[in-house]
Design an enzyme around this catalytic site. Structure first.
Site, PDB file in Angstrom:
ATOM      1  N   CYS A 147       2.090 -27.020 -57.352  1.00 20.66           N
ATOM      2  CA  CYS A 147       1.436 -25.730 -57.590  1.00 20.66           C
ATOM      3  C   CYS A 147       2.324 -24.716 -58.284  1.00 20.66           C
ATOM      4  O   CYS A 147       1.855 -23.917 -59.097  1.00 20.66           O
ATOM      5  CB  CYS A 147       0.893 -25.161 -56.285  1.00 20.66           C
ATOM      6  SG  CYS A 147       2.151 -24.688 -55.069  1.00 20.66           S
ATOM      7  N   CYS A 196       5.098 -27.516 -47.321  1.00 18.74           N
ATOM      8  CA  CYS A 196       4.284 -26.298 -47.243  1.00 18.74           C
ATOM      9  C   CYS A 196       3.425 -26.301 -45.986  1.00 18.74           C
ATOM     10  O   CYS A 196       3.333 -25.295 -45.276  1.00 18.74           O
ATOM     11  CB  CYS A 196       3.405 -26.187 -48.487  1.00 18.74           C
ATOM     12  SG  CYS A 196       2.482 -24.639 -48.598  1.00 18.74           S
TER      13      CYS A 196
END
Length: 372
Positions: free
Chosen positions: A209, A112
């Site tokens: 997440c 990410c």
């Protein structure tokens, strides 16, 4: 961190990545107090409507976006939400699935940072006319005497996040601020509370997440079902190659794993190897997990320059580990061999190998193979 820019009497415009957590909120607070013009940007990375409100310990849910909005309102700064779902699915969620199916253990936070957050934030900063981006990571950036930028470990060793930032290069470091890296976590919470930020006591993100349940195997099974992919069963073997059981797919295993093996052998056994080609998963004693060397690929050096020969480093093979003395031998095409002074437990293909020189991050790559 840049002390000169953090305290400049001529405020610069900084875009802060606002995740809805205390660290990014404190980063915005510190920059505002330093006199910067600050804009908060929250990246909407995935759809998390199915996550139970208040129970999810990841980040970037709709509740987190609302928390970020409230913090920006409290600080009197603009707040924008940027839709990054398409890129996040491709570069993080799909990568996560494909790595497990390839018998490797991915690190989605690194993916990410490398492929989504910093590049998108830089684009947003340019669109808003801002000169820098900032995040709530616990690491530091300093300017070297020769003008280059150094990435350093966070002051709070229990929260140090330099491991997940090792892919940043000079161009990114030159336009990045890490305001919380020079502070211990309790001080960050105290600053947030003193400023009246409602999330000063909010729990830290702990799970992947985009997997609200924390059950990554269930997520992998769901993704396989969505894609219409058939199960890929294989054999469980012991260290002699004797078949001791079967499994439903290599994606359910990672090197070093002890629980959930689906077979009882009368004594503790761990996953010591995962072979996606044959579908074979090897189980062995803990002693088989300890390795003196690893091979890595895709090495990126913070300086932008690959060393011309071997160098002594401290190397870290997992986020929660500590750097250990090793000899780094750079190869061709981003390859690297690390030879440790003492054996390391369960080096895992797919995880990051990050090199340090004391406080300074030298670079990082992806573990491709554990070596004897």
């Amino acid at each position: 961190m840049y002390p000169d820019r953090m305290t400049s009497p001529h405020p610069s415009h900084v875009v802060v990545a606002m995740s809805g957590g205390v660290d990014s909120s404190a980063a915005a607070l510190l920059l505002v107090r330093a006199g910067h013009r600050v804009t908060g940007v929250t990246l909407r990375l995935y759809d998390a409507e199915g996550a139970p409100s208040g129970a999810h310990q990841g980040c970037c849910t709709l509740d987190d976006i609302e928390d970020a909005r409230r913090v920006c309102a409290r600080l009197g700064i603009p707040h924008y939400v940027m839709d990054a779902r398409e890129g996040f699915r491709t570069h993080v969620m799909d990568y996560f699935v494909s790595e497990y199916r390839a018998g490797r253990t991915p690190h989605p936070c690194i993916a990410c940072n490398d492929r989504i957050k910093f590049d998108l934030l830089a684009d947003q900063a340019a669109a808003l006319g801002a000169g820098a981006v900032a995040t709530g990571h616990y690491a530091r950036i300093e300017r070297e005497p020769d003008g280059a930028f150094a990435l350093l470990r966070g002051v709070d060793r229990t929260k140090d996040q330099s491991y997940v930032l090792a892919g940043l290069g000079q161009a990114q470091l030159a336009r990045t601020l890490l305001p919380v890296g020079a502070h211990p976590k309790p001080q960050i919470r105290a600053l947030a509370a003193e400023a009246g930020l409602h999330l000063a006591a909010k729990r830290d993100s702990q799970e992947v997440c985009f997997i609200p349940s924390g059950d990554y195997r269930a997520y992998l099974a769901e993704r396989a079902q969505e894609a219409g992919e058939a199960a890929r069963p294989g054999e469980l073997v012991d260290e002699t190659g004797t078949v001791v059981g079967t499994h439903a797919g290599v994606e359910g295993f990672t090197v070093g794993q002890r629980r959930g093996l689906g077979v009882a052998l009368g004594e503790r056994r761990f996953v010591t190897a995962v072979e996606p080609g044959s579908g074979r998963v090897t189980l062995g004693p803990e002693s088989a997990l300890w390795k003196r060397a690893v091979a890595a690929e895709g090495m990126r050096w913070v300086s932008g320059h690959t060393p011309t020969g071997p160098l002594r480093v401290q190397a870290k093979l997992r986020y929660g580990g500590e750097p250990a003395p090793a000899l780094a031998e750079p190869g061709q095409g981003g390859a690297l061999t690390l030879r440790f002074e003492a054996p390391q437990r369960a080096p895992t293909p797919g995880q990051a190998a990050v090199l340090y020189d004391g406080e300074r991050v030298l670079g990082g790559g992806t573990i491709s193979q554990a070596l004897d």
